[in-house]
Design an enzyme around this catalytic site. Sequence first.
Site, PDB file in Angstrom:
ATOM      1  N   GLU A   9     -16.677   5.915 -32.516  1.00  0.00           N
ATOM      2  CA  GLU A   9     -15.427   6.404 -31.936  1.00  0.00           C
ATOM      3  C   GLU A   9     -14.912   5.583 -30.765  1.00  0.00           C
ATOM      4  O   GLU A   9     -13.721   5.483 -30.552  1.00  0.00           O
ATOM      5  CB  GLU A   9     -15.590   7.867 -31.497  1.00  0.00           C
ATOM      6  CG  GLU A   9     -15.647   8.816 -32.667  1.00  0.00           C
ATOM      7  CD  GLU A   9     -15.725  10.261 -32.223  1.00  0.00           C
ATOM      8  OE1 GLU A   9     -14.959  10.635 -31.335  1.00  0.00           O
ATOM      9  OE2 GLU A   9     -16.558  11.001 -32.768  1.00  0.00           O
ATOM     10  N   ASP A  82     -19.241  10.868 -33.566  1.00  0.00           N
ATOM     11  CA  ASP A  82     -20.055  11.817 -32.804  1.00  0.00           C
ATOM     12  C   ASP A  82     -20.648  12.902 -33.700  1.00  0.00           C
ATOM     13  O   ASP A  82     -20.146  13.183 -34.788  1.00  0.00           O
ATOM     14  CB  ASP A  82     -19.220  12.456 -31.691  1.00  0.00           C
ATOM     15  CG  ASP A  82     -18.948  11.473 -30.554  1.00  0.00           C
ATOM     16  OD1 ASP A  82     -19.588  10.404 -30.528  1.00  0.00           O
ATOM     17  OD2 ASP A  82     -18.078  11.772 -29.713  1.00  0.00           O
ATOM     18  N   ASP A  84     -20.758  16.142 -33.405  1.00  0.00           N
ATOM     19  CA  ASP A  84     -20.187  17.494 -33.435  1.00  0.00           C
ATOM     20  C   ASP A  84     -19.132  17.607 -34.542  1.00  0.00           C
ATOM     21  O   ASP A  84     -18.925  16.688 -35.329  1.00  0.00           O
ATOM     22  CB  ASP A  84     -19.610  17.870 -32.067  1.00  0.00           C
ATOM     23  CG  ASP A  84     -18.544  16.872 -31.604  1.00  0.00           C
ATOM     24  OD1 ASP A  84     -18.142  16.010 -32.413  1.00  0.00           O
ATOM     25  OD2 ASP A  84     -18.128  16.956 -30.438  1.00  0.00           O
ATOM     26  N   GLU A  86     -15.881  17.701 -34.365  1.00  0.00           N
ATOM     27  CA  GLU A  86     -14.793  16.730 -34.201  1.00  0.00           C
ATOM     28  C   GLU A  86     -15.201  15.399 -34.818  1.00  0.00           C
ATOM     29  O   GLU A  86     -14.431  14.758 -35.532  1.00  0.00           O
ATOM     30  CB  GLU A  86     -14.479  16.540 -32.712  1.00  0.00           C
ATOM     31  CG  GLU A  86     -13.843  17.727 -32.040  1.00  0.00           C
ATOM     32  CD  GLU A  86     -12.349  17.814 -32.276  1.00  0.00           C
ATOM     33  OE1 GLU A  86     -11.669  16.782 -32.264  1.00  0.00           O
ATOM     34  OE2 GLU A  86     -11.862  18.934 -32.493  1.00  0.00           O
ATOM     35  N   TYR A 290     -26.244  13.270 -25.933  1.00  0.00           N
ATOM     36  CA  TYR A 290     -24.852  13.666 -26.202  1.00  0.00           C
ATOM     37  C   TYR A 290     -24.402  14.784 -25.274  1.00  0.00           C
ATOM     38  O   TYR A 290     -25.124  15.766 -25.053  1.00  0.00           O
ATOM     39  CB  TYR A 290     -24.707  14.089 -27.666  1.00  0.00           C
ATOM     40  CG  TYR A 290     -23.279  14.246 -28.098  1.00  0.00           C
ATOM     41  CD1 TYR A 290     -22.371  13.206 -27.937  1.00  0.00           C
ATOM     42  CD2 TYR A 290     -22.826  15.431 -28.674  1.00  0.00           C
ATOM     43  CE1 TYR A 290     -21.058  13.339 -28.332  1.00  0.00           C
ATOM     44  CE2 TYR A 290     -21.509  15.574 -29.084  1.00  0.00           C
ATOM     45  CZ  TYR A 290     -20.631  14.516 -28.908  1.00  0.00           C
ATOM     46  OH  TYR A 290     -19.327  14.644 -29.288  1.00  0.00           O
ATOM     47  N   ARG A 292     -21.781  16.912 -25.382  1.00  0.00           N
ATOM     48  CA  ARG A 292     -21.136  18.157 -25.843  1.00  0.00           C
ATOM     49  C   ARG A 292     -22.159  18.964 -26.621  1.00  0.00           C
ATOM     50  O   ARG A 292     -22.399  18.721 -27.797  1.00  0.00           O
ATOM     51  CB  ARG A 292     -19.913  17.853 -26.709  1.00  0.00           C
ATOM     52  CG  ARG A 292     -18.769  17.231 -25.914  1.00  0.00           C
ATOM     53  CD  ARG A 292     -17.478  17.210 -26.705  1.00  0.00           C
ATOM     54  NE  ARG A 292     -16.453  16.513 -25.956  1.00  0.00           N
ATOM     55  CZ  ARG A 292     -16.152  15.222 -26.114  1.00  0.00           C
ATOM     56  NH1 ARG A 292     -16.817  14.505 -27.002  1.00  0.00           N
ATOM     57  NH2 ARG A 292     -15.205  14.657 -25.400  1.00  0.00           N
ATOM     58  N   HIS A 335     -28.521  20.758 -30.986  1.00  0.00           N
ATOM     59  CA  HIS A 335     -29.489  19.689 -31.188  1.00  0.00           C
ATOM     60  C   HIS A 335     -30.434  19.591 -29.992  1.00  0.00           C
ATOM     61  O   HIS A 335     -31.606  19.854 -30.092  1.00  0.00           O
ATOM     62  CB  HIS A 335     -28.771  18.348 -31.393  1.00  0.00           C
ATOM     63  CG  HIS A 335     -27.952  18.308 -32.645  1.00  0.00           C
ATOM     64  ND1 HIS A 335     -26.612  18.592 -32.656  1.00  0.00           N
ATOM     65  CD2 HIS A 335     -28.296  18.038 -33.924  1.00  0.00           C
ATOM     66  CE1 HIS A 335     -26.155  18.489 -33.905  1.00  0.00           C
ATOM     67  NE2 HIS A 335     -27.154  18.160 -34.686  1.00  0.00           N
TER      68      HIS A 335
END
Length: 780
Positions: A9, A82, A84, A86, A290, A292, A335
């Site tokens: 990303e 990523d 998640d 999104e 990560y 989020r 996670h």
Amino acid sequence: MAKNLLIVESPAKAKTIEKILGEDFEVKSCYGHIRDLEKEAMGIDIQNGYTPKYIISEDKQKVVKELKSLAKKADDVWLATDEDREGEAISWHLCEVLGLDPKKTKRIVFHEITKPAIQNAVSKPRTVDMNLVNAQQARRVLDRIVGFELSPVLWRKMSMRNTLSAGRVQSVAVRIIVEREREITKFKAQSIFKVEAIFNAPDLNKKLIDFKAEGPDKLKNGTDARSYLEKCINARYEVGDVQVKPAKKSPAAPFTTSTLQQEASRKLGYSVSKTMLLAQKLYENGHITYMRTDSVNLSETAINAAHKSILSLYGEKYYQQRAYKNKNESAQEAHEAIRPTDMDVTSIGDADSKRLYELIWKRTMACQMADAQLERTIAKINVSTQNDPLTATGEVLRFDGFLKVYSEGKDEEDDDEENEGVLPPLVKGQSLEFVQMQATEKFTRPLPRYTEASLVKKLEELGIGRPSTYAPTISTIQQRGYVEKKDKEGVKRDYQVLLLKSNNITQTTDSENTGAERAKLFPTDLGMVVTDFLNEYFDRVMDYSFTAKIEEEFDEIADGKKEWHKMIDGFYVPFHESVEHTMETAGRVKGERVLGTEPGTGKPVVARLGRFGPMVQIGATDEEEKPRFAKLRPNQSIETISYEEAMELFKLPRKLGLFEGEEVVVNIGRFGPYAQHAGKFYSLKKEMDPYTVALEEVAPLIEEKRQAQVENTIKIFEKEKIKILKGPYGAYIKSGLRNYKIPKDKIDLAATLTIEDVKNIIEEAKANPPKKSPRGKKGK
């Protein structure tokens, strides 16, 4: 040419991963989302199962073109967006745009950018998880539907401006802030008197030390307080019951997105958006996992690394292995918690990143450390002339444990607890030497306004939003003008103090500054009026439990337990009916509050929202004589302004007197308070109040600004009303209200430019206006 194309990303992440994977991989960035819903006609086919209509974002056309070219040449395309929802959706969009089969394309995820994590991910690729994609699509589609259908209702019914908007989560967040504000407005402070005595006793070294003991805190007024103190004159004080109990404190769980945002706000003063930007930077550079996540779980590798660091730095007695579990069983992206990727690295990055990293490092270390061991003493002190004993409490830290590294911050709601002092050794029956006793007037306090971080905490408690939504929600409600983050000055308040010393009672009045607040979220009048309207006509959308239920349904879609089109349909049908009903039946909303009538004319005085913000109006628009208007001051609100305060606003414009033979008038305009003199306008300084400022303060300001204008003027063409002026970035041309850049090769010759030269520069600038840089998502 590399055989493998791996798409991530962000460009920062691409550089880090390319170094790890080597020459067999070319790593490229898609810069976040490459497609979004069309803006025309909602971008959703309501009649055809809520099918989304996606288009490639204008600012991503070039990126997509490059990725298509690279994908054709590569033997294998890997998607490493990523981990998640999104990120999963972005991978699916890449498949759609690049002509890849989502059932066959290699998809890898990792929660940290380290060599072992990347290599492990590459060794175990999977395919795109359409359940996660559909959960993200459901959120995007539902939010577009709410915004697209609800916003025009506000435009039609509120007749203020066409920039109003509503959102499924943002409107609920504003409601939380509005309700807290109204609680504060209604709150009436009540006073009680708190009794505190000071005694003298020997410590272990036989040295006399002072310690405190508290009396009853239910003394309702000064009379009761004086009566209590009077009964203590000539009293004897003796230690009654003494209890010594062991106690412990345990460390907090490692960071989730929400708790990191809260703690960074408390300890570092960072806004939610700043915390996320710094955390993203740390993640992309391979320093933390990560950012989020709502999981508090730590991997076995992380626990072992923490163990090793604790042994090395503090020794075995400081280590205590702990496993943390989420209260919320359906925690999204469950996670791992946010932690350093290498516990041996204790500090990293620039000043701001370093502070956040150290906070994460300390919290991770502390969560695997031993409890702090305390000894808490509670001693009752009998008063010979009273039935109720005094209470002395003390705390001794016997073993610091995790506190050696980290202590969790507190919110304002939790900071009433005062630190307990250390008591001297006390035994039952021991006589104490009385020093003094004081009864101090204390006032109850309203609940504090929300900070960005405490709002995140509240949203999380209510089950509204998820890690990826907190920061954008809080940014949006401020950008829309529904909420302001600002400071509030305190006000002086007197309080009474009664002191008993040497068998004599004295009474004094002291003062304190109360109500001061820093970086708090205040609802605007617009936010309050919009919230009231939505509560009245769209109570289901504004309901906390309903909004939380929607989040749970997104989780069910992500788990493959619910079909997303049906979930949207269950929401849309009743929602659309409410929209149509409101359009037909609701009247126009102005947020009006009648304050009284003007003496003499009998015209109504009304506080209301106007097109350009909150104001007070005298008279009605349907009367022959036009109504008069005055803008509210920055610290005033439609809901709380009094009639007297409103009438004060009509004292502007104010004539201050003559300066150099010309009248000086102060007023408030579109750009704030100003002074007008001899046909020219001068902005008042921030500290100058137009309602009270005097001529003696304004006259020097006029001279000062006039002198500055002279010094900054290079050349004037009187006939054409064009000036060449000095600016912070060099010379420029001013024609009317517009400014024009002077070309670089002519800046040094600005003073020699003729009117023809100047006109040519203006014409050239008009013919070739500067291109506006495209706005859009540039990565996550």
